[in-house]
Scaffold this motif. Structure first.
Motif, PDB file in Angstrom:
ATOM      1  N   GLY A 164       0.849  -0.841  -0.035  1.00  0.00           N
ATOM      2  CA  GLY A 164       0.047  -0.472  -0.082  1.00  0.00           C
ATOM      3  C   GLY A 164       1.492   1.398   0.119  1.00  0.00           C
ATOM      4  N   ALA A 165       0.219   2.007  -0.249  1.00  0.00           N
ATOM      5  CA  ALA A 165       0.495   3.731  -1.069  1.00  0.00           C
ATOM      6  C   ALA A 165       0.738   4.437   0.633  1.00  0.00           C
ATOM      7  N   LYS A 166      -0.370   3.854   1.044  1.00  0.00           N
ATOM      8  CA  LYS A 166      -0.175   4.768   2.720  1.00  0.00           C
ATOM      9  C   LYS A 166       0.798   4.108   3.567  1.00  0.00           C
ATOM     10  N   TYR A 205      -3.449  15.266   2.134  1.00  0.00           N
ATOM     11  CA  TYR A 205      -3.748  13.502   3.002  1.00  0.00           C
ATOM     12  C   TYR A 205      -2.987  13.654   3.953  1.00  0.00           C
ATOM     13  N   TYR A 208       0.258  12.022   5.269  1.00  0.00           N
ATOM     14  CA  TYR A 208       1.560  12.846   5.785  1.00  0.00           C
ATOM     15  C   TYR A 208       2.274  13.606   6.756  1.00  0.00           C
ATOM     16  N   CYS A 217       1.676  16.121  -3.954  1.00  0.00           N
ATOM     17  CA  CYS A 217       0.634  14.918  -4.356  1.00  0.00           C
ATOM     18  C   CYS A 217      -0.261  15.864  -5.195  1.00  0.00           C
ATOM     19  N   ASN A 221      -5.105  14.386  -3.779  1.00  0.00           N
ATOM     20  CA  ASN A 221      -5.798  14.844  -2.850  1.00  0.00           C
ATOM     21  C   ASN A 221      -6.106  15.210  -1.572  1.00  0.00           C
ATOM     22  N   ASP A 230       3.727  11.689  -4.022  1.00  0.00           N
ATOM     23  CA  ASP A 230       2.189  10.935  -4.278  1.00  0.00           C
ATOM     24  C   ASP A 230       1.707  11.306  -5.732  1.00  0.00           C
ATOM     25  N   ALA A 275      -0.489   8.270  -6.778  1.00  0.00           N
ATOM     26  CA  ALA A 275      -1.806   8.020  -6.415  1.00  0.00           C
ATOM     27  C   ALA A 275      -2.848   7.625  -7.606  1.00  0.00           C
ATOM     28  N   TYR A 276      -2.531   8.948  -7.832  1.00  0.00           N
ATOM     29  CA  TYR A 276      -4.044   9.334  -8.951  1.00  0.00           C
ATOM     30  C   TYR A 276      -3.111   9.726 -10.633  1.00  0.00           C
ATOM     31  N   SER A 321      -0.041   3.547  -6.504  1.00  0.00           N
ATOM     32  CA  SER A 321      -0.799   2.655  -6.059  1.00  0.00           C
ATOM     33  C   SER A 321      -0.855   1.963  -6.740  1.00  0.00           C
ATOM     34  N   SER A 338      -4.531   1.213  -6.237  1.00  0.00           N
ATOM     35  CA  SER A 338      -5.701   0.612  -5.699  1.00  0.00           C
ATOM     36  C   SER A 338      -6.433   1.353  -6.315  1.00  0.00           C
ATOM     37  N   LYS A 339      -5.799   2.956  -6.544  1.00  0.00           N
ATOM     38  CA  LYS A 339      -7.264   3.853  -7.524  1.00  0.00           C
ATOM     39  C   LYS A 339      -7.810   3.266  -9.050  1.00  0.00           C
ATOM     40  N   ARG A 358      -4.983  -5.013  -2.515  1.00  0.00           N
ATOM     41  CA  ARG A 358      -3.916  -4.603  -1.697  1.00  0.00           C
ATOM     42  C   ARG A 358      -2.388  -4.389  -2.470  1.00  0.00           C
ATOM     43  N   ALA A 412       0.877  -2.003  -4.157  1.00  0.00           N
ATOM     44  CA  ALA A 412       1.306  -0.803  -4.595  1.00  0.00           C
ATOM     45  C   ALA A 412       2.835  -0.213  -4.537  1.00  0.00           C
TER      46      ALA A 412
HETATM   47  C1  LIG Z   1      -6.045   6.518  -1.969  1.00  0.00           C
HETATM   48  C2  LIG Z   1      -4.755   6.620  -1.726  1.00  0.00           C
HETATM   49  C3  LIG Z   1      -3.483   6.338  -1.720  1.00  0.00           C
HETATM   50  C4  LIG Z   1      -2.875   4.744  -2.129  1.00  0.00           C
HETATM   51  O1  LIG Z   1      -3.428   4.111  -0.921  1.00  0.00           O
HETATM   52  P1  LIG Z   1      -2.894   2.781  -0.548  1.00  0.00           P
HETATM   53  O2  LIG Z   1      -2.392   1.961   0.995  1.00  0.00           O
HETATM   54  O3  LIG Z   1      -2.498   2.190  -1.636  1.00  0.00           O
HETATM   55  O4  LIG Z   1      -4.829   2.278  -0.792  1.00  0.00           O
HETATM   56  C5  LIG Z   1      -2.390   7.247  -1.340  1.00  0.00           C
HETATM   57  N1  LIG Z   1      -2.033   8.061  -1.674  1.00  0.00           N
HETATM   58  C6  LIG Z   1      -3.307   9.097  -1.357  1.00  0.00           C
HETATM   59  C7  LIG Z   1      -3.716  10.561  -1.596  1.00  0.00           C
HETATM   60  C8  LIG Z   1      -4.447   8.127  -2.047  1.00  0.00           C
HETATM   61  O5  LIG Z   1      -5.810   8.811  -1.485  1.00  0.00           O
END
Ligand SMILES: *Cc1c(COP(=O)(O)O)cnc(C)c1O
Length: 410
Positions: free
Chosen positions: A105-107, A130, A133, A182, A186, A214, A216-217, A245, A247-248, A256, A258
């Motif tokens: 995961g990127a989180k 987000y 951080y 980012c 987000n 980041d 992610a998008y 990631s 994820s999105k 899971r 990333a």
């Molecule tokens: C959704 C998101 C992620 C992705 O998180 P995962 O842990 O890979 O699901 C990363 N950074 C941002 C800003 C997000 O909104």
């Protein structure tokens, strides 16, 4: 009695999503006949595409055989995935497979990376942000005290983004060591052009800072002049780490997977002024604290890059994009000022004059029965803004706009 890490006591409780849930539950209880549309939380809704499911099923069958069984894999990720990422996502950008670290995961990656930095490091974040951080640096003792009046931590450098600066953060006046960026952003849904991003890369070079980017998008970008990776910017390979990631991009929020990109050309300093490779440090951290993402999941992630996988994932992204367009254009027609929603699944709107983000939340819920996220929950500069997401169904997106127009339009 042992002592705890006191930095945790310095964290501000985030009531954002729990308060939203509570308010919605309360409303629903008092109005059982009303159908509430939720455009609040940033989770995807489309199922995992067939190409990815097939790859994971195949991997499941494989590990059930004596020849195909897999025990611990490489902590950094399997070569087959690191290679396909380098070849596809970083084609022509000179990123090598051993600069890619696969994770769950990127989180976690964004949170774990702070292990590499000195506890005195100065941290810069955008505001709104987000929360990962910020909070991970509070836990690490880098924030100073929280000031209730300003809504900010004393030692954190905030870079406000709002309609006043077109959501382009200005270079900080105090020099940070670590800069979080980012984009697509987000929560604001806004992007930076290559030139705008280059300013940060040049600044980081000049001031010997590091950028944590980041992306992610990234999959939602459609404008040609918007970089998908920070490494498209000249010089970034010396000053930036990138997080991505599935994820999105591919709906992996529950599956899971990333990865972090840590180029071998990024160096930090030891106290004795020796240059230390961050790739080596991250590799050491990863092998010490992590035993790798699951083989099955990594085979699934690999299939994201197959011809079929790519096509199927594109369709899902297009679906969300269409929703974003419906929401963005619908809100504009209803008289709202709207940002984001083009290269991002997030729509960031200005709340009507005279209302706070939370007051607008209450009105939207009670009058239009639509749920979104108050901008102030992402930082003080988010006050006066509101986030809607395109991760719902098309029918709900249309219906939400119809109701919002009825209540607030004209
Ligand atoms: C959704 C998101 C992620 C992705 O998180 P995962 O842990 O890979 O699901 C990363 N950074 C941002 C800003 C997000 O909104």
């Amino acid at each position: 009695m042992f002592y705890i890490n006191e930095n945790f006591l310095n964290l501000q409780d985030s009531y954002l999503f729990s308060t939203i849930a509570k308010k919605v539950a309360e409303f629903q209880q008092n109005n059982p006949d009303k159908k509430v549309i939720k455009l609040g939380i940033g989770d995807v809704t489309k199922p995992i595409v067939p190409a990815v499911c097939d790859a994971m099923k195949k991997a499941v069958d494989e590990i059930g055989t004596a020849e195909g069984f897999k025990g611990y894999g490489p902590e950094q990720g399997y070569d087959f995935l690191r290679k396909v990422i380098a070849e596809n996502d970083y084609k022509g950008l000179g990123i090598e497979p051993d600069e890619i670290f696969v994770s769950d995961g990127a989180k976690c990656d964004c949170g774990n990376i702070v292990d590499l930095f000195d506890s005195e490091s100065k941290i810069a974040i955008t505001d709104p942000v987000y929360p990962v951080y910020l909070d991970t640096n509070v836990m690490g003792g880098r924030s100073g005290k929280f000031n209730k009046d300003t809504g900010k931590y004393e030692n954190i450098i905030y870079m406000p983004v709002s309609s006043e600066n077109n959501f382009v953060p200005e270079l900080p006046l105090i020099t940070p060591d670590v800069i979080y960026l980012c984009f697509p952003n987000n929560p604001t849904g806004t992007v930076l052009t290559k030139q705008q991003l280059k300013k940060f890369v040049d600044y980081a070079k000049e001031n010997k800072s590091i950028i944590l980017f980041d992306a992610a998008y990234e999959a939602f970008i459609q404008d040609e002049n918007i970089p998908h990776s920070i490494y498209e910017v000249e010089g970034a390979k010396d000053v930036a780490i990138e997080f991505r990631s599935f994820s999105k991009t591919a709906g992996f929020t529950g599956v899971r997977c990333a990865f972090a990109v840590v180029p071998k050309t990024v160096y930090g300093l030891s106290k004795s002024e020796e240059k230390i490779s961050l790739n080596k440090l991250w590799n050491r951290r990863t092998t010490t604290k992590f035993n790798g993402a699951s083989y099955i999941v990594q085979r699934g992630a690999e299939a994201v890059y197959s011809e079929e996988g790519r096509k199927q994932i594109r369709e899902n992204i297009e679906y969300y994009r269409e929703n974003a367009k419906i929401i963005k254009e619908g809100l504009e027609k209803a008289g709202f000022t709207v940002f984001g929603g083009v290269n991002s699944p997030y729509i960031w709107l200005k709340v009507p004059e005279g209302l706070t983000s939370w007051e607008f939340f209450d009105e939207l819920l009670s009058k239009a029965n639509v749920v979104g996220t108050p901008g102030s929950g992402f930082g003080p500069s988010g006050e006066g803004y509101f986030r809607l997401t395109s991760f719902g169904t098309k029918e709900n997106s249309i219906e939400a706009i119809r109701r919002i127009t009825e209540v607030f339009g004209g």
